[in-house]
Design an enzyme around this catalytic site. Structure first.
Site, short mmCIF file in Angstrom:
data_model
loop_
_atom_site.label_atom_id
_atom_site.label_comp_id
_atom_site.label_asym_id
_atom_site.label_seq_id
_atom_site.Cartn_x
_atom_site.Cartn_y
_atom_site.Cartn_z
N TYR A 454 74.92 -7.75 35.52
CA TYR A 454 73.98 -6.90 36.26
C TYR A 454 72.61 -6.96 35.57
O TYR A 454 72.50 -6.62 34.39
CB TYR A 454 74.53 -5.48 36.30
CG TYR A 454 73.66 -4.44 36.96
CD1 TYR A 454 72.77 -4.75 37.98
CD2 TYR A 454 73.74 -3.10 36.57
CE1 TYR A 454 72.00 -3.79 38.59
CE2 TYR A 454 72.97 -2.12 37.17
CZ TYR A 454 72.09 -2.48 38.18
OH TYR A 454 71.32 -1.51 38.77
N LEU A 455 71.60 -7.37 36.33
CA LEU A 455 70.26 -7.55 35.75
C LEU A 455 69.77 -6.29 35.04
O LEU A 455 69.16 -6.36 33.98
CB LEU A 455 69.26 -7.95 36.84
CG LEU A 455 67.83 -8.14 36.33
CD1 LEU A 455 67.72 -9.33 35.41
CD2 LEU A 455 66.85 -8.26 37.48
N ASN A 456 70.03 -5.12 35.61
CA ASN A 456 69.53 -3.89 35.00
C ASN A 456 70.23 -3.59 33.68
O ASN A 456 69.76 -2.73 32.91
CB ASN A 456 69.65 -2.71 35.95
CG ASN A 456 68.36 -2.50 36.74
OD1 ASN A 456 67.33 -3.07 36.41
ND2 ASN A 456 68.43 -1.69 37.79
N TYR A 457 71.37 -4.25 33.41
CA TYR A 457 72.00 -4.13 32.09
C TYR A 457 71.69 -5.43 31.34
O TYR A 457 72.58 -6.16 30.92
CB TYR A 457 73.51 -3.91 32.22
CG TYR A 457 73.94 -2.63 32.92
CD1 TYR A 457 73.11 -1.51 32.96
CD2 TYR A 457 75.19 -2.53 33.54
CE1 TYR A 457 73.51 -0.35 33.61
CE2 TYR A 457 75.60 -1.36 34.18
CZ TYR A 457 74.74 -0.28 34.22
OH TYR A 457 75.14 0.88 34.85
N ARG A 458 70.44 -5.72 31.20
CA ARG A 458 69.99 -7.02 30.69
C ARG A 458 70.61 -7.36 29.33
O ARG A 458 70.72 -6.51 28.44
CB ARG A 458 68.48 -7.03 30.54
CG ARG A 458 67.93 -8.43 30.30
CD ARG A 458 66.52 -8.39 29.81
NE ARG A 458 65.60 -7.75 30.72
CZ ARG A 458 65.16 -8.31 31.85
NH1 ARG A 458 65.56 -9.49 32.21
NH2 ARG A 458 64.30 -7.65 32.61
#
Ligand code: FDA
Length: 512
Positions: A454-458
């Site tokens: 998940y991008l927001n959990y880079r």
């Protein structure tokens, strides 16, 4: 340093030429010589990993008051070879909104872009990129008891990064992620031009709703569709340890959570605790933390039909307004509502590393037992393992509708979070080594080809861009994990709107 000093001088001169005679502009430009430089830099850093003496520091920080200040910053950074970072809420897991490993760099911090306008009649809102989701929720509730918005849980997350990277929260099964509810945006492009949806075109508008804003420009504001919420919602948290049947419950949860009524989101937190048995040995506690968009009677009946094994009873449940449920899930119950306006509640005093996965198949009971064994033996103190269910509206939307590809076929997202307080490189290595090993250990249980994230959990462990230009093939190592089939289209959009690759960072979209 001589070169840096030179660039620095020229950059500052350029800014003053771009916005001449502006007393206000000079007051919001901070260099290391300013007494407030350090406090401005630190103000929204949420992770001590990026506050060490060796963390690269910006040559200049700008907290723009007007759009013209941002246009000047882009123009001058381009002219003088400065790397560019934009920060909204500062929650990036790898600090990419305020750290650049290619120096020199400038930070544009949108702290003064916080205005929010709610249009109750049309159920829409304009929210500037520097506002937080807490501020947004507060302003909606101020105007209406029956409108809300579907985005994350932590009130201090900024809408600039959060919406452009997805935005999952407690209403996502009913209404999708934040990016699914954006109807227009204002953005400054690499040439300093200001666009809305119409003038930026559908490709760029598609890219910034899940592809991460930082590769494409500076998002100024989002126009969002508000969603209906009932006057009364119901929340509950039910905790069960391994001794209280947690393995069977977690196993069963995987067959229920993505299929149950869309009005119900059953999130699952897993932590290691000391058991209440006499020997006090370590055990795993599963916490089922849930929001139901309706009253307690319907919820209890629904749970009896779909997940009777949990044994939910009325006494476990609390009815409240939607806005009070925001406080509940943020661990702020009992606080006055205006705590949601406070941006500083979670300024970090700990080190943090997060990683993510997606499950497309349930993990067997035997698999869960192996995971528990690993977690119980882990030589670290505090971790949290979070399972966020999909299904409902998220999965009805096609995988290519936005760059966020985790749709039909995804059962749930897995989030691994490690937190520690002790300073020093040996502590750093101990924690990072463990979480990387644990991530390898989880491989057989989660999605593969690609192993999605998940991008927001880079997570920079997935791969980073080179210092120069990175090929599409090289970037695919991490890009396919975040974006799946959408990565190629993102690279096309990037090539079209920023062919010189000005808006780049360690995981920005490459040009073709
Ligand atoms: P930040 O300002 O650090 O920006 C993140 C990225 O977006 C950077 O690359 C930055 O340059 C870019 N960016 C920021 N503003 C921009 C703009 N105006 N234009 C262009 N690019 C811009 N996620 C989730 O889905 N659900 C949740 O419940 C939570 N909860 C949560 C809690 C906590 C404590 C943390 C630390 C993080 C989360 N997250 C989350 C993850 C969060 O969604 C993610 O870190 C967002 O990118 C944060 O956005 P910010 O604006 O705060 O970050």
């Amino acid at each position: 340093w001589a070169t840096s000093a030179h660039i620095h001088e020229n950059f500052l001169q350029c800014l003053s030429h771009q916005v001449p005679n502006s007393n206000s502009f000079s007051k919001v430009i901070y260099t290391p010589h300013n007494s407030s430089y350090a406090s401005i830099l630190q103000s929204f850093i949420r992770n001590l990993r990026f506050t060490t003496p060796v963390t690269p520091k910006p040559l200049v920080i700008i907290t723009p008051l007007q759009e013209a200040h941002i246009q000047a910053a882009i123009y001058c950074a381009k002219e003088h070879g400065m790397n560019f970072r934009v920060r909204s809420g500062g929650h990036d897991y790898e600090g990419l909104s305020y750290v650049s490993y290619e120096v020199p760099f400038v930070i544009v911090d949108l702290v003064y872009f916080q205005s929010i306008t709610i249009d109750v009649e049309n159920s829409t809102a304009w929210v500037q990129a520097g506002a937080t989701i807490g501020q947004l929720y507060y302003r909606i509730a101020e105007k209406s008891k029956t409108l809300g918005f579907s985005a994350g849980v932590c009130p201090t997350v900024g809408v600039g990064g959060h919406f452009s990277g997805g935005g999952y929260g407690m209403m996502s099964r009913k209404y999708g992620i934040a990016a699914d509810n954006i109807i227009d945006a204002r953005l400054i492009d690499v040439n300093g031009r200001i666009h809305d949806r119409k003038s930026m075109g559908e490709d760029l508008f598609w890219a910034i709703r899940g592809g991460g804003g930082a590769s494409f420009g500076v998002i100024l504001a989002w126009h969002i569709k508000l969603v209906p919420v009932p006057k009364i919602v119901t929340v509950f948290t039910v905790n069960r340890t391994l001794e209280q049947n947690a393995t069977k419950l977690v196993h069963r949860w995987q067959y229920v959570a993505d299929k149950v009524d869309d009005n119900l989101l059953l999130r699952l937190f897993l932590r290691r605790v000391n058991s209440s048995t006499e020997d006090g040995r370590r055990t795993i506690q599963a916490s089922f933390v849930s929001l139901f968009l309706g009253g307690v009677d319907t919820l209890v009946q629904l749970m009896q039909e779909s997940f009777p094994e949990l044994g939910l009873v009325r006494e476990d449940c609390i009815e409240m307004s939607w806005i009070d449920s925001i406080l509940y899930f943020a661990d702020l119950s009992g606080e006055p509502l205006d705590v949601l306006l406070n941006r500083n509640t979670s300024v970090a005093d700990y080190y943090f590393k997060g990683k993510s996965d997606y499950a497309t198949e349930p993990i067997s009971e035997e698999g869960l037992n192996r995971i528990w064994k690993e977690l119980i033996a882990a030589p670290i103190e505090t971790f949290e393992f979070l399972f966020s269910p999909f299904g409902g509206r998220i999965s009805e939307i096609s995988a290519t509708e936005t760059p966020f590809p985790h749709r039909s076929g995804t059962l749930y997202n897995l989030h691994y979070a490690l937190v520690w307080e002790e300073k020093g490189s040996s502590e750093f290595n101990r924690h990072i080594t463990w979480i990387r090993r644990f991530y390898s250990f989880m491989a057989p249980f989660v999605s593969m080809s690609p192993r999605s994230a998940y991008l927001n959990y880079r997570d920079l462990d997935l791969g980073v861009n080179n210092k120069g230009n990175t090929s599409y093939g090289q970037a695919s190592i991490w890009g396919l994990k975040y974006f799946g089939v959408n990565f190629e289209r993102l690279a096309h959009v990037k090539t079209m709107v920023d062919p010189g690759n000005f808006f780049k960072n360690e995981q920005s979209i490459p040009i073709l």
